[in-house]
Enzyme design. Structure first.
Site, PDB file in Angstrom:
ATOM      1  N   ASP A 405       0.855  -1.193   0.000  1.00 23.24           N
ATOM      2  CA  ASP A 405       0.000   0.000   0.000  1.00 23.24           C
ATOM      3  C   ASP A 405       0.896   1.251   0.000  1.00 23.24           C
ATOM      4  O   ASP A 405       2.116   1.151   0.150  1.00 23.24           O
ATOM      5  CB  ASP A 405      -0.866  -0.060   1.277  1.00 23.24           C
ATOM      6  CG  ASP A 405      -1.930   1.013   1.338  1.00 23.24           C
ATOM      7  OD1 ASP A 405      -2.315   1.549   0.283  1.00 23.24           O
ATOM      8  OD2 ASP A 405      -2.394   1.313   2.464  1.00 23.24           O
ATOM      9  N   GLU A 408       2.502   4.983  -4.037  1.00 23.38           N
ATOM     10  CA  GLU A 408       2.441   5.894  -5.206  1.00 23.38           C
ATOM     11  C   GLU A 408       3.770   6.615  -5.421  1.00 23.38           C
ATOM     12  O   GLU A 408       4.066   6.894  -6.576  1.00 23.38           O
ATOM     13  CB  GLU A 408       1.300   6.903  -4.995  1.00 23.38           C
ATOM     14  CG  GLU A 408      -0.081   6.280  -5.058  1.00 23.38           C
ATOM     15  CD  GLU A 408      -0.385   5.346  -3.872  1.00 23.38           C
ATOM     16  OE1 GLU A 408       0.143   5.626  -2.787  1.00 23.38           O
ATOM     17  OE2 GLU A 408      -1.101   4.360  -4.050  1.00 23.38           O
ATOM     18  N   ASP A 483      -9.152   3.618  -2.357  1.00 28.36           N
ATOM     19  CA  ASP A 483     -10.149   4.009  -1.358  1.00 28.36           C
ATOM     20  C   ASP A 483     -11.432   4.547  -1.981  1.00 28.36           C
ATOM     21  O   ASP A 483     -11.652   5.757  -2.069  1.00 28.36           O
ATOM     22  CB  ASP A 483      -9.543   5.045  -0.400  1.00 28.36           C
ATOM     23  CG  ASP A 483      -8.364   4.465   0.361  1.00 28.36           C
ATOM     24  OD1 ASP A 483      -8.210   3.224   0.376  1.00 28.36           O
ATOM     25  OD2 ASP A 483      -7.592   5.257   0.939  1.00 28.36           O
TER      26      ASP A 483
HETATM   27  O1  MIG Z   1      -3.771   5.987   4.737  1.00 31.70           O
HETATM   28  O2  MIG Z   1      -3.520   0.690   5.701  1.00 31.70           O
HETATM   29  O3  MIG Z   1      -5.977   2.183   0.461  1.00 31.70           O
HETATM   30  O4  MIG Z   1      -6.918  -0.042   1.810  1.00 31.70           O
HETATM   31  O5  MIG Z   1      -6.806  -0.010   4.618  1.00 31.70           O
HETATM   32  C1  MIG Z   1      -4.551   4.852   4.613  1.00 31.70           C
HETATM   33  C2  MIG Z   1      -4.655   1.459   5.907  1.00 31.70           C
HETATM   34  C3  MIG Z   1      -3.658   3.684   4.366  1.00 31.70           C
HETATM   35  C4  MIG Z   1      -4.950   2.980   2.450  1.00 31.70           C
HETATM   36  C5  MIG Z   1      -5.433   1.792   1.694  1.00 31.70           C
HETATM   37  C6  MIG Z   1      -6.455   1.063   2.517  1.00 31.70           C
HETATM   38  C7  MIG Z   1      -5.834   0.637   3.838  1.00 31.70           C
HETATM   39  C8  MIG Z   1      -5.297   1.859   4.572  1.00 31.70           C
HETATM   40  N1  MIG Z   1      -4.358   2.593   3.733  1.00 31.70           N
END
Ligand code: MIG
Length: 819
Positions: A405, A408, A483
């Site tokens: 995650d 980017e 999200d």
């Molecule tokens: O700032 O890890 O898109 O699926 O549950 C949020 C916490 C960070 C974003 C991801 C989401 C995940 C969440 N993350």
């Protein structure tokens, strides 16, 4: 960053920075694989990669940048023979499938098919141009040409009259018009009267596509730096283009079978007791599930590769117990490594020189979940290798997959919301700045993860899920659309978004079922889960602090509906797995838009609701509250209503019942669909019985792929691939199994074949010419249904118009005939 990028598009520019369009051709040089043209100060290089694939490169100053790509893995796409014809006004490259005409004054490129029809051309006035480091090309936009693809884009599937950008961005609760999003896949299709081409713009800088929004007679694409570097791929069909593109950038490897089963996630399941409670609820309620996720709260203070020992005192024991119950645990891993001397990951990263730095050698840091963090430079092979080793502890604890995650990359406290743009990346030794590496950062993180997993478990297929990616990234990870929101609008958006990714070379996609931000109603969740049966990744997920979002969270009625949805997914696994196999071979996605198979059907260009899943299904999910009927525009051909068996001839709009417990579903005539028994998890038991539903047409074939579902032995011939052929006429329905290819054989099992749509009681059923006993009871009904007896035989069910045949699966050539 946003501010910097936006100003780059403000039309008022300093006087000396003017767009310059490429001028007349001076000299040119023929090479083995193409031609290099000098049009001073610029140079253009055209390369023949295959009779239908041409690469175009422009260097604005005549010095081509080093030819490196993160996306392209194969230049060997076919016959590279071509002829070059020089005439006073133009130079022409001719292959067996197309010709490229390069007009000399000024230098303008156009592509023609073998029949001489113009497919695509540079705009006469602007063509290829540049200003400072920025490069772009303008092309004419025929009125009846439409555009698709562009990777992860929300909103309408048809992208004409839209402007888009590519800059991987973390945008929670995005909307249909939010752009860019998490992933960049600068690849699109142009479709005009069924004549189709694709363009892949392989430039990792911030790039943009203006598909006639600025000028209805032109479209353009460009990037803030780098060479103009694109691949032109000629159709005729979208599938031909995607197959070529997938050979250029690589296709998805076959995932472990459990990864295509149902997955349950939330932000976050903790502590251990809660995780066990979720798991035991699935089993006691008999709702199938294979995967449970641990989001960031399993870590010690969000430090990657650690456990919070209060919440999870004995991870190995927990994961082992869950595994015995059929659950695979996937954990999240972010790129940010807490800047904290003494924390082994930070210390190792620093020591190995694996973190991203400013040009003067200072460590770049920024705030994410753990606080101040350093970030690995995944563009360096050394850093990726190191990163891969970090997974050892989690893998030893039994963790089966990883979820990358925030890659980017997303940073909370830097004005650009990502890395400082001046930081230096290794970039295959080129040492370039973040502007060039931003869009591939997540892709290279997923690569490091996958390659590390393979080193630690050399004969197990990795499962990696990533939020950010770039073209070709399907080689490393599957994707979810970030999200989203728990709203009907987002349910509706889910279909075109997954389709856009699918046709752009990312077939393994899904959305957060039920929505991430906010709270779905029982109805919304149930409808979303029904769509999820037919999205390649089927995963429920919700944000921190929301109410329970499990299949049983909305009362007993919805629980029963949700259970049936997940059960259908599991029964379809033999079919789904075969579709994944096909995608891994060809790049042709499991989930695809109707235009992909019917490019001449212009109505389908705006059909953002219905889609195809493999060759067999047309799926018409219910995407609106309160809807209990569904209008479906069936494309050409014969289609069976999966639920009623009714046959329709397209093109035609039909209205079907869509009660709360049913997703409208159609089957293409000629489909041969393998299914299996109900399971609680995908590897609970071998397939038995294997059921094959035959939806007759004059003749057709389908394939059935099987292997052990988990290892890489299939790459060494351990698989079982069969062709199933059916034919039918007024007196005969027949299904023939081919001899399998490959050395793997599933365990012995029963075979049930159901011929659908049979209007009369058969007079005889035979296998390889031997008559099979009928089990017609006195009332013309079956006396022993399938599953109750392993005895070979058949029966006819008049109200369903189905002939059911039960026998053994011989794994050899076998022909079943109904007369
Ligand atoms: O700032 O890890 O898109 O699926 O549950 C949020 C916490 C960070 C974003 C991801 C989401 C995940 C969440 N993350």
């Amino acid at each position: 960053m946003t501010a910097i990028l936006l100003t780059a598009f403000v039309p008022v520019r300093p006087a000396r920075a003017q767009w310059q369009s490429i001028g007349p051709v001076g000299t040119y040089e023929k090479t083995d694989d193409g031609v290099t043209i000098s049009a001073r100060p610029a140079k253009v290089r055209l390369t023949v990669l295959a009779p239908d694939v041409i690469r175009v490169r422009l260097s604005r100053n005549g010095n081509f940048l080093p030819d490196s790509s993160w996306a392209v893995v194969g230049h060997d796409l076919g016959d590279r023979t071509f002829t070059l014809v020089d005439s006073p006004a133009s130079i022409e490259i001719k292959t067996s499938r197309l010709s490229v005409r390069i007009r000399k004054s000024p230098c303008r490129i156009s592509f023609y098919d073998a029949a001489g029809s113009l497919i695509n051309e540079d705009d006469s006035a602007k063509g290829m141009s540049w200003v400072r480091e920025e490069v772009a090309v303008w092309k004419t936009m025929p009125e009846d040409e439409y555009y698709f693809g562009f990777g992860e884009k929300a909103g309408q599937m048809q992208r004409k009259w839209k402007a888009m950008t590519m800059w991987n961005s973390d945008i929670p609760a995005y909307h249909a018009d939010t752009d860019p999003l998490y992933q960049s896949i600068p690849f699109f299709y142009g479709i005009r009267n069924g004549r189709t081409y694709g363009i892949f713009f392989d430039n990792t800088y911030f790039s943009y596509f203006n598909m006639g929004k600025e000028n209805p007679a032109q479209y353009s694409f460009g990037a803030l730096d780098g060479d103009l570097n694109y691949y032109f791929i000629l159709g005729p069909a979208p599938a031909d283009i995607l197959a070529k593109f997938s050979r250029l950038v690589g296709a998805m490897p076959l995932p472990p079978k459990w990864a295509i089963a149902y997955q349950q996630c939330r932000y976050s399941y903790y502590p251990e007791a809660r995780v066990r409670e979720i798991a035991s609820n699935f089993r006691s309620r008999k709702i199938p599930c294979d995967v449970i996720y641990l989001d960031i709260h399993y870590m010690d203070g969000y430090r990657c590769f650690t456990w919070d020992r209060n919440r999870f005192p004995d991870p190995k024991k927990m994961v082992g117990d869950l595994a015995r119950d059929g659950f695979k645990v996937v954990t999240i891993i972010d790129p940010g490594i807490k800047k904290e001397p003494g924390y082994w990951v930070y210390d190792e990263g620093l020591k190995g020189n694996n973190f991203v730095k400013y040009p003067d050698g200072r460590l770049f840091t920024g705030k994410v979940w753990p606080g101040e963090c350093a970030f690995p430079d995944f563009t360096a092979s050394r850093a990726r290798e190191w990163w891969g080793t970090l997974y050892k502890g989690l893998i030893d604890a039994g963790i089966r997959g990883f979820w990358n995650d925030m890659n980017e990359p997303s940073v909370f406290d830097v004005p650009t919301k990502t890395f400082d743009l001046t930081v230096v990346h290794d970039d295959m030794g080129l040492k370039t700045d973040h502007r060039k590496n931003h869009n591939i950062y997540g892709m290279q993180m997923a690569r490091g993860t996958r390659e590390g997993m393979l080193k630690l478990r050399p004969n197990e297929r990795p499962f990696v899920l990533t939020r950010a990616n770039y073209a070709g990234g399907n080689r490393y990870a599957s994707a979810w659309t970030g999200d989203n929101i728990s709203s009907w609008e987002h349910l509706e958006m889910a279909v075109p978004m997954c389709l856009n990714l699918s046709v752009s070379g990312q077939p393994f996609v899904g959305t957060d079922i039920g929505g991430f931000v906010g709270v779905p109603s029982g109805e919304l969740y149930a409808r979303w889960l029904q769509l999820g049966i037919f999205t390649p990744l089927m995963r429920t997920h919700t944000e921190f602090g929301t109410p329970d979002q499990e299949p049983w969270s909305y009362g007993p009625e919805f629980e029963a509906i949700n259970k049936r949805s997940i059960e259908l997914r599991y029964r379809l696994l033999p079919y789904l797995y075969t579709q994944f196999y096909e995608a891994s071979r060809t790049g042709i996605p499991m989930m695809r838009p109707i235009w992909f198979d019917f490019p001449e059907d212009r109505n389908s260009y705006w059909n953002d609701r219905d889609f195809l899943f493999g060759d067999a299904f047309l799926v018409a999910p219910v995407l609106w509250p309160g809807s209990r009927t569904r209008d479906v525009r069936l494309p050409e051909g014969d289609w069976y209503d999966y639920w009623s068996g009714e046959k329709h001839s397209g093109p035609k709009v039909v209205r079907v019942e869509a009660p709360m417990d049913r997703i409208p579903l159609f089957v293409r005539a000629g489909a041969i669909i393998p299914t299996q028994q109900d399971l609680q998890f995908s590897d609970q038991a071998p397939i038995d019985p294997l059921t094959i539903d035959v939806f007759s047409s004059a003749s057709s074939t389908a394939r059935l792929y099987e292997d052990d579902g988990i290892s890489l032995d299939y790459q060494r011939g351990q698989y079982c691939l069969r062709t199933l052929s059916q034919k039918s006429d007024t007196t005969l329905n027949e299904l023939v199994f081919s001899n399998p290819e490959g050395g793997y054989r599933p365990p012995k099992r029963r075979l049930i074949v159901r011929f659908q749509g049979i209007k009369r009681v058969p007079s005889s059923v035979s296998i390889d010419g031997r008559q099979l006993p009928s089990r017609l009871g006195p009332a013309g009904r079956d006396v022993a249904g399938p599953g109750q007896s392993a005895e070979p035989g058949w029966f006819y069910t008049p109200e369903k118009r189905v002939v059911t045949i039960q026998c053994g699966d011989t794994f050899g050539e076998q022909g079943i005939s109904v007369r």
